[in-house]
Design a protein around this motif. Structure first.
Motif, mmCIF file in Angstrom:
data_model
loop_
_atom_site.group_PDB
_atom_site.id
_atom_site.type_symbol
_atom_site.label_atom_id
_atom_site.label_comp_id
_atom_site.label_asym_id
_atom_site.label_seq_id
_atom_site.Cartn_x
_atom_site.Cartn_y
_atom_site.Cartn_z
ATOM 1 N N TYR A 1 -9.277 -0.535 -3.097
ATOM 2 C CA TYR A 1 -8.714 -1.307 -1.982
ATOM 3 C C TYR A 1 -8.328 -2.710 -2.441
ATOM 4 N N SER B 1 -14.541 2.922 -4.280
ATOM 5 C CA SER B 1 -13.288 2.830 -3.531
ATOM 6 C C SER B 1 -12.943 1.391 -3.152
ATOM 7 N N TYR C 1 -7.214 1.049 5.141
ATOM 8 C CA TYR C 1 -6.200 0.275 4.422
ATOM 9 C C TYR C 1 -5.245 -0.407 5.394
ATOM 10 N N ASP C 2 -4.907 0.278 6.473
ATOM 11 C CA ASP C 2 -4.037 -0.334 7.481
ATOM 12 C C ASP C 2 -4.697 -1.561 8.108
ATOM 13 N N GLY D 1 -2.416 9.004 5.779
ATOM 14 C CA GLY D 1 -2.639 7.650 5.297
ATOM 15 C C GLY D 1 -4.107 7.277 5.393
ATOM 16 N N ASP D 2 -4.382 5.975 5.505
ATOM 17 C CA ASP D 2 -5.762 5.491 5.515
ATOM 18 C C ASP D 2 -5.893 4.394 6.568
ATOM 19 N N SER E 1 -5.030 11.047 2.318
ATOM 20 C CA SER E 1 -4.395 9.735 2.399
ATOM 21 C C SER E 1 -3.014 9.710 1.760
ATOM 22 N N HIS E 2 -2.692 10.735 0.936
ATOM 23 C CA HIS E 2 -1.400 10.734 0.251
ATOM 24 C C HIS E 2 -0.993 12.167 -0.077
ATOM 25 N N SER F 1 -1.420 5.296 10.346
ATOM 26 C CA SER F 1 -2.546 6.204 10.233
ATOM 27 C C SER F 1 -3.202 6.500 11.575
ATOM 28 N N THR G 1 -1.478 5.953 -3.555
ATOM 29 C CA THR G 1 -2.792 6.211 -2.961
ATOM 30 C C THR G 1 -2.739 6.280 -1.441
ATOM 31 N N PHE G 2 -1.927 5.425 -0.818
ATOM 32 C CA PHE G 2 -1.924 5.316 0.642
ATOM 33 C C PHE G 2 -0.522 5.598 1.177
#
Length: 567
Positions: A167, A163, A50-51, A46-47, A23-24, A237, A230-231
């Motif tokens: 977030y 996790s 999260y997107d 990325g994630d 993710s990073h 992504s 983190t992202f």
């Protein structure tokens, strides 16, 4: 970086996966430290989760509505990963205790439990463990979907080292840590950084004060550096992953613009398991209003004096008036009304005009206010004693509360102790009037029975046989200054009146504008308002203008018409 240990990536000295998605970029450095052979197949993408969360922020109000959370509610989302170091592993009674301390008309509490918690113990066992909290109003989010919407909708998040807590911080939500074992996370990762920086929820202090403080003192952007570390590649992504999949399959990616399916999609409207609390403790306080008339006389030096007379019980309205002529010879008047705690007190009223007019003016104004009753309701099922911290952090003290119990409650002790009995679901071939009479006969200690199966109406029967049909008009909260400046007036013709209400129903009120009741306006609140007015307050009838009910930041006017007389 769960699952990237050397022993999980290599077999016979060879890298097993064809690609490792990170993710990073900083995770590539950690991968190089622990398993350098795997670095060539690593891809920073990325994630996508999260997107999707970021793409869903604009739907926050929709998600809150689906969860039954109004703008007046503070939504606290609990999140627990799995294992003995998790929130539920360390503090299993936190959901029940939190609900015991938070008024139901001001807060909602949701719980997000890791799928391993659901399926490792079984859904039945998890629901059984949380039964006390669920009976007190806990919103239990399903295992697979709904947790992301609960994060977007939240005003505060209480979590652990899972996790989901990361977030929440990345979404800029106020975070409190109720658990979190640093030994279970990489010390160089973002979760460890969150465990070092986020405030802790303390078991030996009141929980409501800690939640309110976390919300009030949260600084927007507090966790921006954590999110950035983190992202990577926010919003990209899915495109990166799609390109990776085609490359692994040896196929060229599709020509032309990206498909909408490759863009972040909003998360679905959440489903949840929720029911009204089956037993509530309700505390009421009456602030009876009166009328006041003030007369003032002023001279051209701008001074003046006057008196007003207040009538009513407990609280009266003070009225002062002023008139004047300005330089353009325009005549104007103004009226000021404020709350006066002392009935019959003398006050001054000032009337004046522009000093170069040399004219004396006298003015009189009258102000009235709708009687007010305040209500605070807390779940009675969750008593706050289960974690041994009742004295230092249990249920807030209440003054002579009455017990409201849903007829669906299974605890016979609560049913037999009820001051107010409520039915939310209509019975088959069991009319409300019959149920009210039978309930008062079956439960001698019950002082009032209320059928709220036909919202927004509430059919109420007192022990003396008086039967009332009540309904509510909900209002936007005004500031104290705005409320004090409001004099007697008739609500606009656009004021929503529930259907089937008699056209002669009183609509005069000083609280405006009005809105129609919504599903978050609990009609059982009407039962407590009527109980507080008639039983505890010993008032013979509701005010002609209706009864103003205040609970937290919510305000409504309650009207009622008699359908039966006392015996």
């Amino acid at each position: 970086m769960f699952g990237l240990a050397r022993e999980q990536l290599l077999r016979d000295g060879k890298v097993v996966p064809s690609a490792i998605v990170l993710s990073h970029e900083e995770q590539r450095a950690r991968l190089r430290r622990d398993c350098p052979q795997a670095v060539p197949v690593a891809v920073v993408a990325g994630d996508p989760c999260y997107d999707r969360l970021r793409a869903s922020l604009r739907f926050r109000r929709e998600y809150r509505g689906a969860l039954g959370v109004s703008p007046a509610h503070t939504l606290v989302t609990l999140t627990s990963t799995w294992g003995p170091g998790s929130l539920l592993g360390r503090w299993p009674h936190l959901p029940a205790r939190l609900l015991a301390e938070l008024p139901v008309d001001e807060y909602r509490v949701a719980a997000v439990v890791h799928p391993n918690g659901w399926h490792g113990h079984g859904p039945w066992q998890l629901r059984a463990w949380l039964d006390e909290a669920r009976r007190a109003g806990l919103l239990l989010i399903p295992a697979r979907e709904g947790w992301r919407a609960a994060l977007v909708a939240a005003d505060a998040v209480i979590g652990d080292h899972g996790s989901v807590t990361v977030y929440a911080a990345a979404l800029d939500r106020p975070v409190l840590l109720a658990a979190g074992d640093p030994a279970e996370v990489d010390p160089d990762g973002s979760t460890a950084a969150l465990l070092r920086t986020a405030p802790r929820l303390t078991a030996t202090a009141g929980l409501r004060a800690q939640v309110d403080r976390a919300v009030a003192t949260h600084r927007p952007g507090r966790y921006a550096d954590l999110a950035a570390a983190t992202f990577a590649r926010p919003g990209e992504s899915l495109r990166v992953l799609a390109d990776l999949m085609y490359r692994l399959m040896g196929l060229p990616p599709p020509a032309g613009p990206p498909s909408p399916a490759r863009a972040p999609a909003r998360v679905p409207t959440p489903e949840h398991e929720w029911r009204h609390p089956t037993a509530l403790l309700a505390e009421t306080a009456i602030i009876a209003a009166g009328t006041g008339t003030g007369t003032g006389t002023g001279t051209d030096d701008g001074t003046g004096s006057g008196t007003d007379a207040d009538t009513g019980l407990g609280t009266g309205m003070r009225a002062a008036a002023g008139t004047g002529l300005d330089r353009d010879a325009d005549v104007g008047t103004s009226t000021e009304a404020g709350m006066d705690q002392d009935a019959g007190a003398n006050r001054t009223a000032k009337a004046g005009q522009d000093s170069d007019q040399g004219t004396t003016a006298t003015a009189t104004a009258t102000a009235t206010a709708t009687a007010t009753i305040t209500i605070r309701r807390l779940p009675a099922v969750a008593d706050g004693r289960t974690d041994g911290h009742l004295l230092t952090g249990g249920r807030p003290r209440m003054t002579d509360p009455h017990l409201v119990v849903d007829i669906a409650e299974t605890d016979i002790r609560l049913l037999e102790s009820a001051d107010v009995m409520v039915r939310r679901v209509p019975g088959i071939d069991y009319p409300a009037e019959e149920w009210l009479a039978d309930t008062l006969a079956d439960y001698p200690g019950c002082r009032l029975a209320a059928d709220v199966s036909d919202p927004p109406y509430c059919l109420v029967r007192l022990r003396d046989g008086t039967t009332l049909r009540a309904w509510m008009q909900a209002y936007v909260i005004q500031s104290t200054q705005q409320a004090a400046m409001t004099t007697t007036q008739t609500a606009p013709t656009s004021t929503p009146i529930p259907p089937s209400v008699p056209t002669s129903a009183p609509t005069s009120t000083a609280w405006a504008p009005a809105r129609a009741p919504t599903p978050t306006d609990d009609p059982a609140l009407l039962a407590s308002a009527i109980y507080g007015w008639f039983v505890e307050g010993r008032r013979p009838a509701l005010p002609a203008t209706g009864l103003h009910v205040q609970t937290g930041t919510r305000s409504m006017i309650v009207h009622a018409s008699r359908t039966g007389t006392g015996e």
